[in-house]
Scaffold this motif. Structure first.
Motif, PDB file in Angstrom:
ATOM      1  N   ARG A 133       0.828  -1.207   0.000  1.00 42.17           N
ATOM      2  CA  ARG A 133       0.000   0.000   0.000  1.00 42.17           C
ATOM      3  C   ARG A 133       0.862   1.256   0.000  1.00 42.17           C
ATOM      4  O   ARG A 133       0.591   2.229  -0.720  1.00 42.17           O
ATOM      5  CB  ARG A 133      -0.922  -0.006   1.216  1.00 42.17           C
ATOM      6  CG  ARG A 133      -1.919   1.151   1.237  1.00 42.17           C
ATOM      7  CD  ARG A 133      -2.821   1.056   2.450  1.00 42.17           C
ATOM      8  NE  ARG A 133      -3.558  -0.203   2.474  1.00 42.17           N
ATOM      9  CZ  ARG A 133      -4.345  -0.578   3.480  1.00 42.17           C
ATOM     10  NH1 ARG A 133      -4.493   0.211   4.532  1.00 42.17           N
ATOM     11  NH2 ARG A 133      -4.979  -1.735   3.428  1.00 42.17           N
ATOM     12  N   GLN A 134       1.912   1.264   0.806  1.00 43.46           N
ATOM     13  CA  GLN A 134       2.822   2.404   0.857  1.00 43.46           C
ATOM     14  C   GLN A 134       3.508   2.618  -0.489  1.00 43.46           C
ATOM     15  O   GLN A 134       3.603   3.758  -0.977  1.00 43.46           O
ATOM     16  CB  GLN A 134       3.878   2.164   1.936  1.00 43.46           C
ATOM     17  CG  GLN A 134       4.981   3.222   1.966  1.00 43.46           C
ATOM     18  CD  GLN A 134       6.214   2.760   2.726  1.00 43.46           C
ATOM     19  OE1 GLN A 134       6.337   1.583   3.069  1.00 43.46           O
ATOM     20  NE2 GLN A 134       7.137   3.675   2.973  1.00 43.46           N
ATOM     21  N   SER A 136       2.520   1.675  -3.505  1.00 41.92           N
ATOM     22  CA  SER A 136       1.547   2.132  -4.492  1.00 41.92           C
ATOM     23  C   SER A 136       1.288   3.628  -4.349  1.00 41.92           C
ATOM     24  O   SER A 136       1.248   4.373  -5.340  1.00 41.92           O
ATOM     25  CB  SER A 136       0.243   1.355  -4.340  1.00 41.92           C
ATOM     26  OG  SER A 136       0.445  -0.031  -4.539  1.00 41.92           O
ATOM     27  N   THR A 137       1.116   4.075  -3.118  1.00 39.34           N
ATOM     28  CA  THR A 137       0.847   5.494  -2.859  1.00 39.34           C
ATOM     29  C   THR A 137       2.018   6.363  -3.283  1.00 39.34           C
ATOM     30  O   THR A 137       1.832   7.426  -3.896  1.00 39.34           O
ATOM     31  CB  THR A 137       0.554   5.719  -1.367  1.00 39.34           C
ATOM     32  OG1 THR A 137      -0.599   4.951  -0.996  1.00 39.34           O
ATOM     33  CG2 THR A 137       0.291   7.186  -1.081  1.00 39.34           C
ATOM     34  N   MET A 138       3.231   5.925  -3.007  1.00 48.54           N
ATOM     35  CA  MET A 138       4.408   6.723  -3.326  1.00 48.54           C
ATOM     36  C   MET A 138       4.645   6.794  -4.826  1.00 48.54           C
ATOM     37  O   MET A 138       5.102   7.823  -5.344  1.00 48.54           O
ATOM     38  CB  MET A 138       5.631   6.189  -2.590  1.00 48.54           C
ATOM     39  CG  MET A 138       5.553   6.377  -1.084  1.00 48.54           C
ATOM     40  SD  MET A 138       7.059   5.921  -0.207  1.00 48.54           S
ATOM     41  CE  MET A 138       8.154   7.260  -0.682  1.00 48.54           C
ATOM     42  N   ALA A 140       2.141   6.646  -7.030  1.00 51.18           N
ATOM     43  CA  ALA A 140       1.050   7.519  -7.485  1.00 51.18           C
ATOM     44  C   ALA A 140       1.374   8.988  -7.234  1.00 51.18           C
ATOM     45  O   ALA A 140       0.992   9.865  -8.021  1.00 51.18           O
ATOM     46  CB  ALA A 140      -0.246   7.142  -6.791  1.00 51.18           C
ATOM     47  N   GLN A 141       2.074   9.276  -6.148  1.00 57.63           N
ATOM     48  CA  GLN A 141       2.447  10.655  -5.806  1.00 57.63           C
ATOM     49  C   GLN A 141       3.757  11.092  -6.459  1.00 57.63           C
ATOM     50  O   GLN A 141       4.243  12.190  -6.212  1.00 57.63           O
ATOM     51  CB  GLN A 141       2.569  10.789  -4.286  1.00 57.63           C
ATOM     52  CG  GLN A 141       1.251  10.600  -3.551  1.00 57.63           C
ATOM     53  CD  GLN A 141       1.428  10.603  -2.042  1.00 57.63           C
ATOM     54  OE1 GLN A 141       2.548  10.542  -1.526  1.00 57.63           O
ATOM     55  NE2 GLN A 141       0.319  10.659  -1.321  1.00 57.63           N
ATOM     56  N   SER A 153      -2.300  -2.102  -7.566  1.00 57.49           N
ATOM     57  CA  SER A 153      -2.381  -0.946  -6.678  1.00 57.49           C
ATOM     58  C   SER A 153      -3.807  -0.424  -6.547  1.00 57.49           C
ATOM     59  O   SER A 153      -4.181   0.122  -5.511  1.00 57.49           O
ATOM     60  CB  SER A 153      -1.490   0.174  -7.211  1.00 57.49           C
ATOM     61  OG  SER A 153      -2.044   0.735  -8.401  1.00 57.49           O
ATOM     62  N   LEU A 155      -4.869   2.133  -8.125  1.00 57.11           N
ATOM     63  CA  LEU A 155      -4.795   3.595  -8.221  1.00 57.11           C
ATOM     64  C   LEU A 155      -4.726   4.002  -9.694  1.00 57.11           C
ATOM     65  O   LEU A 155      -3.906   3.464 -10.450  1.00 57.11           O
ATOM     66  CB  LEU A 155      -3.570   4.119  -7.476  1.00 57.11           C
ATOM     67  CG  LEU A 155      -3.540   3.807  -5.969  1.00 57.11           C
ATOM     68  CD1 LEU A 155      -2.220   4.284  -5.364  1.00 57.11           C
ATOM     69  CD2 LEU A 155      -4.710   4.465  -5.262  1.00 57.11           C
ATOM     70  N   HIS A 271       4.635   5.513 -12.578  1.00 60.80           N
ATOM     71  CA  HIS A 271       3.608   6.546 -12.683  1.00 60.80           C
ATOM     72  C   HIS A 271       3.088   6.605 -14.116  1.00 60.80           C
ATOM     73  O   HIS A 271       3.867   6.559 -15.075  1.00 60.80           O
ATOM     74  CB  HIS A 271       4.162   7.907 -12.273  1.00 60.80           C
ATOM     75  CG  HIS A 271       3.095   8.923 -12.028  1.00 60.80           C
ATOM     76  ND1 HIS A 271       2.453   9.592 -13.050  1.00 60.80           N
ATOM     77  CD2 HIS A 271       2.533   9.370 -10.871  1.00 60.80           C
ATOM     78  CE1 HIS A 271       1.556  10.414 -12.547  1.00 60.80           C
ATOM     79  NE2 HIS A 271       1.575  10.300 -11.226  1.00 60.80           N
TER      80      HIS A 271
END
Length: 302
Positions: A133-134, A136-138, A140-141, A153, A155, A271
């Motif tokens: 989860r971490q 995937s978020t990083m 995406a950001q 992910s 996302l 990304h």
């Protein structure tokens, strides 16, 4: 084969544009004799007269016009070549930020980074471990360049590239009563203390569903979020559910497939709006092959 000097062609084209040896010499920071010598040398190579003088000004001959057109095309290709080389040189220098889940990081991805660093010594790799989860978020950001996880992910900002599938295996010490079985089922594990995956992870949910369908309640004594910790936790009688890619070879440990098969799909995350540089593409390809090599040891699906 005629191979004109590129410098002579550059001087020739400048002279074509100006029509003046004096102006060309001033523009290129050369002497006038140097300009005249370069044009003469080019005429010797192509064995054609390129200029004629009329009213104290140089004019291209018919042959000179054709040579000018070909020279312009050639020099455009040379400039394109130079730009591509410069882009490649720049892409080979820089930094790539990577995060991977522990089960992949400790073996396949760490090995891939070692191989990659040999081919791209000027690329600085920043490599760390995180949970899916971490990671995937990083990605995406746009805080990291490449992520390696199990599962998708979910996302929209993330591009997910499927690599292969690992699967859940059972880890136990050598001499465990279940070592002689070809595969391990839920029924076989009754009465033994178990080490499971993190309760929120997809494989943990699937394992509980397998036991529930068999009408059984697993005796889970501990849950860990990184399979690479399991070899240090198993004791006589204990069985740990693991991703085999994270378990080092050891004469004191035994791995057995769990049945039914619980897949652990491996994805590369990038990304969606980021154009991958050549080194990043090379890194992903190196990681993919490293994962394939690791999976071959266990007969998992590619």
């Amino acid at each position: 084969m005629i191979r004109p000097n590129l410098r002579h062609l550059d001087i020739f084209l400048s002279l074509c544009a100006s029509g003046s040896v004096t102006t060309t010499a001033r523009t290129l920071n050369l002497t006038q004799p140097a300009v005249s010598k370069a044009v003469s040398a080019l005429e010797d190579v192509v064995q054609l007269r390129l200029f004629e003088r009329r009213r104290n000004r140089l004019h291209l001959t018919a042959d000179g016009i054709r040579i000018r057109d070909e020279a312009e095309r050639l020099m455009n290709q040379v400039r394109f070549f130079s730009a591509e080389v410069e882009a490649l040189q720049k892409s080979r220098r820089g930094e790539i930020n990577i995060l991977s889940i522990p089960s992949l990081a400790a073996g396949a991805i760490a090995g891939a980074i070692g191989d990659f660093s040999v081919s791209y010594p000027e690329i600085n790799i920043r490599f760390g471990i995180g949970m899916s989860r971490q990671i995937s978020t990083m990605v995406a950001q746009n805080r990291i360049d490449v992520g390696f996880i199990h599962g998708t992910s979910g996302l929209p900002e993330v591009t997910e590239t499927f690599v292969a599938e690992s699967e859940v295996w059972c880890l136990m010490t050598d001499g465990h009563p279940l070592c002689g079985l070809p595969k391990i089922r839920a029924e076989d594990l009754m009465g033994f203390p178990l080490i499971g995956f993190d309760v929120e992870s997809p494989p943990s949910v699937q394992i509980r569903e397998v036991f529930a369908r068999a009408g059984l309640q697993p005796n889970v004594r501990a849950e860990i979020n990184a399979s690479l910790l399991a070899p240090h936790a198993v004791r006589d009688g204990t069985v740990a559910f693991v991703d085999p890619l994270s378990v080092p070879r050891s004469p004191n440990l035994v791995l057995k497939q769990f049945e039914p098969r619980i897949p652990l799909p491996i994805f590369i995350l990038t990304h969606r709006n980021k154009t991958l540089s050549l080194p990043m593409l090379a890194l992903c390809d190196t990681a993919r092959h490293s994962i394939f090599r690791s999976l071959k040891k266990y007969g998992s699906r590619q």
